[in-house]
Motif scaffolding. Structure first.
Motif, PDB file in Angstrom:
ATOM      1  N   UNK A 244      11.481 -44.951  -0.363  1.00 41.07           N
ATOM      2  CA  UNK A 244      12.457 -45.810   0.024  1.00 41.07           C
ATOM      3  C   UNK A 244      13.757 -46.115   0.177  1.00 41.07           C
ATOM      4  N   UNK A 245      13.361 -46.611  -1.458  1.00 41.64           N
ATOM      5  CA  UNK A 245      14.717 -47.575  -1.780  1.00 41.64           C
ATOM      6  C   UNK A 245      14.499 -47.374  -3.636  1.00 41.64           C
ATOM      7  N   UNK A 246      15.279 -47.015  -4.253  1.00 40.89           N
ATOM      8  CA  UNK A 246      15.849 -47.100  -5.723  1.00 40.89           C
ATOM      9  C   UNK A 246      17.022 -48.455  -6.397  1.00 40.89           C
ATOM     10  N   UNK A 247      16.249 -49.384  -6.738  1.00 44.03           N
ATOM     11  CA  UNK A 247      17.216 -50.657  -7.106  1.00 44.03           C
ATOM     12  C   UNK A 247      17.139 -50.063  -8.945  1.00 44.03           C
ATOM     13  N   UNK A 248      18.107 -50.577  -8.787  1.00 42.88           N
ATOM     14  CA  UNK A 248      18.874 -50.501  -9.996  1.00 42.88           C
ATOM     15  C   UNK A 248      19.067 -52.209 -10.703  1.00 42.88           C
ATOM     16  N   UNK A 249      17.920 -52.622 -11.642  1.00 44.62           N
ATOM     17  CA  UNK A 249      17.878 -53.612 -12.145  1.00 44.62           C
ATOM     18  C   UNK A 249      18.146 -54.174 -13.931  1.00 44.62           C
ATOM     19  N   UNK A 250      18.338 -55.511 -14.437  1.00 47.85           N
ATOM     20  CA  UNK A 250      17.887 -55.668 -15.679  1.00 47.85           C
ATOM     21  C   UNK A 250      16.463 -55.576 -16.442  1.00 47.85           C
ATOM     22  N   UNK A 251      15.728 -55.806 -14.833  1.00 51.88           N
ATOM     23  CA  UNK A 251      14.051 -56.380 -15.616  1.00 51.88           C
ATOM     24  C   UNK A 251      13.424 -54.835 -15.394  1.00 51.88           C
TER      25      UNK A 251
END
Ligand code: MTE
Length: 322
Positions: A244-251
Motif C-alpha cells: 500500500x505504500x512506498x516511502x523514500x527515506x534516508x534511514x
C-alpha cells in the motif's frame, strides 16, 4: 452513472486462452523459434481464469530477456503453497486470503520524493505498462519455484516518484487490516504491518520487478494481490505482498522479519549457498513441484545482473546473505 472503462491490459474473453492451453502454447512458442508458428497461434498472451475465479486475464507480452533454465512451476502448485502471515503462519492460506479486496486499491508514494502521490492501482498499471518475465523464486526456508510474473520494472516507479538527493532507501508496507486478514488479529505478537526495504539503487536494478499478475491473469490474492514485489536474487521474504505504500527515506528500514529475529533475517538477504541460515543449510533447495533437491546458486543464479550492487559492501560479510 458508473461507466466501466476498459483497462489497457484487458483482453476480451473470446480472445483469451483457456487455462489448460496456457502452458502448452508457451512451451510450443518457446521451442518453436518460428515467427510463423507464433503468428498462427495469435498474439494474445493471457490465460482465462478458471470458473469461479474472478481475476481478469492480462494482456502482457513476454520480455524474452528474462528466461529460465528450468521449467515453470504449475500454477495450481503456486496457488496452494504460500507464505502470507497476515492470513496465518502456515502454507494453506489460499482460501482465507480470498476475502482480500484487491479493487479498489490505493498506492501511496511519499517521503523524500519530488512527486508524492496516492494513485489507484489500475491508474498506476496504465501509467507503467506491463510485461511478462520468467523468474526464479528462492524462499529462505530452502524451497524454490519459478513463476511467469506480469508487472513493470521498479525503476519506472522510482522515476515517477523523483527521488530527492537524500533518498537512499525505499520502505514498503503491506495493508494492515485485522478485519480482513485474520492472521493479523489472531497473531498479535507479530510486528504488523509487514515491512520490507531495499536501497534505491537496488530498486533501479533491471531485475527488480513490481508484480500485478501471474500466469496470464491478475495476481491471486494469496500471492499478494494487487501489487507485490519480485526480487529474484534475494530470499523470498524481501518480496513483500499487497503493497500500500512506498516511502523514500534516508534511514535503512527495519523489516518485519528483522524486527523479529535480526540474527536470522538481515536487511540484504541475498541468496548465497555458502552462508547457512543459523538453523539450516542454504546449500540446496527443494524444487516445489518436483520435490527434487538441487544446488542453490549465488544470488539465485542472477550474479551477473546484480553482483556490482555489492562490490563495495564486501566488508558486511555474512550480513549480505542472511
Ligand atoms: N508479504 C507479506 N505481506 N506477508 C508475508 O508473510 N511472506 C514472504 C513474501 N512476502 C510474506 C510476504 C515470504 S517468506 C515469501 S517466501 C513470499 O512472500 C512467498 O510468496 P508466494 O506465497 O507467492 O510463494
Amino acid at each position: 452513472m458508473l461507466i466501466k472503462k476498459k483497462r489497457s491490459w484487458e483482453i476480451a474473453e473470446r480472445e483469451a486462452t483457456p487455462e489448460g492451453v496456457y502452458m502448452n502454447r508457451r512451451q510450443i512458442m518457446a521451442g518453436a523459434g518460428a515467427i510463423g508458428l507464433a503468428g498462427a497461434l495469435g498474439t494474445v498472451r493471457g490465460a482465462f481464469a478458471a470458473p469461479g475465479d474472478e481475476r481478469l486475464a492480462m494482456n502482457a507480452v513476454r520480455n524474452e530477456a528474462f528466461q529460465l533454465d528450468r521449467e515453470l512451476t504449475p500454477e495450481d502448485v503456486n496457488l496452494n503453497y504460500n507464505n502470507f502471515y497476515e492470513f496465518g503462519s502456515h502454507k494453506e492460506i489460499a482460501k482465507d486470503a480470498q476475502v482480500l479486496e484487491a479493487r479498489p486499491w490505493q498506492v501511496t508514494i511519499d517521503g523524500l520524493v519530488d512527486n508524492p502521490t496516492t494513485i489507484d492501482i489500475d491508474d498506476l498499471i496504465s501509467k507503467m505498462g506491463i510485461e511478462e518475465r520468467l523468474y526464479r523464486h528462492r524462499c529462505v526456508e530452502a524451497w524454490s519455484m519459478t513463476v511467469p510474473w506480469i508487472g513493470f520494472p521498479f525503476a519506472k516507479l522510482v522515476e515517477m516518484a523523483g527521488p530527492q538527493a537524500g533518498a537512499k532507501y525505499i520502505r514498503m508496507e503491506t495493508f494492515n487490516d485485522p478485519s480482513v486478514a485474520r492472521g493479523i488479529k489472531t497473531q498479535p505478537w507479530y510486528p504488523w504491518p509487514y515491512i520490507e526495504g531495499l536501497t534505491v539503487e537496488e530498486a533501479q536494478n533491471d531485475l527488480a520487478f513490481l508484480v500485478v499478475g501471474a500466469y496470464g491473469k491478475q495476481v491471486a490474492d494469496q500471492m499478494g494481490a494487487p501489487l507485490r514485489l519480485a526480487l529474484p536474487w534475494k530470499y523470498g521474504f524481501k518480496s513483500i505482498k499487497s503493497i500500500v505504500k512506498f516511502t523514500f527515506t534516508n534511514e535503512r528500514p527495519i523489516s518485519f522479519w528483522e524486527q523479529l529475529q535480526a540474527r536470522e533475517y538481515a536487511f540484504w538477504a541475498n541468496v548465497n549457498p555458502k552462508v547457512p541460515h543459523p538453523r539450516w543449510t542454504q546449500a540446496t533447495e527443494r524444487v516445489l513441484h518436483t520435490g527434487e533437491r538441487v544446488p542453490t546458486l549465488l544470488f539465485n543464479g542472477y550474479e551477473e545482473q546484480v553482483a556490482s550492487l555489492y562490490a563495495d559492501k564486501q566488508d558486511l560479510g555474512d550480513l549480505l546473505y542472511r
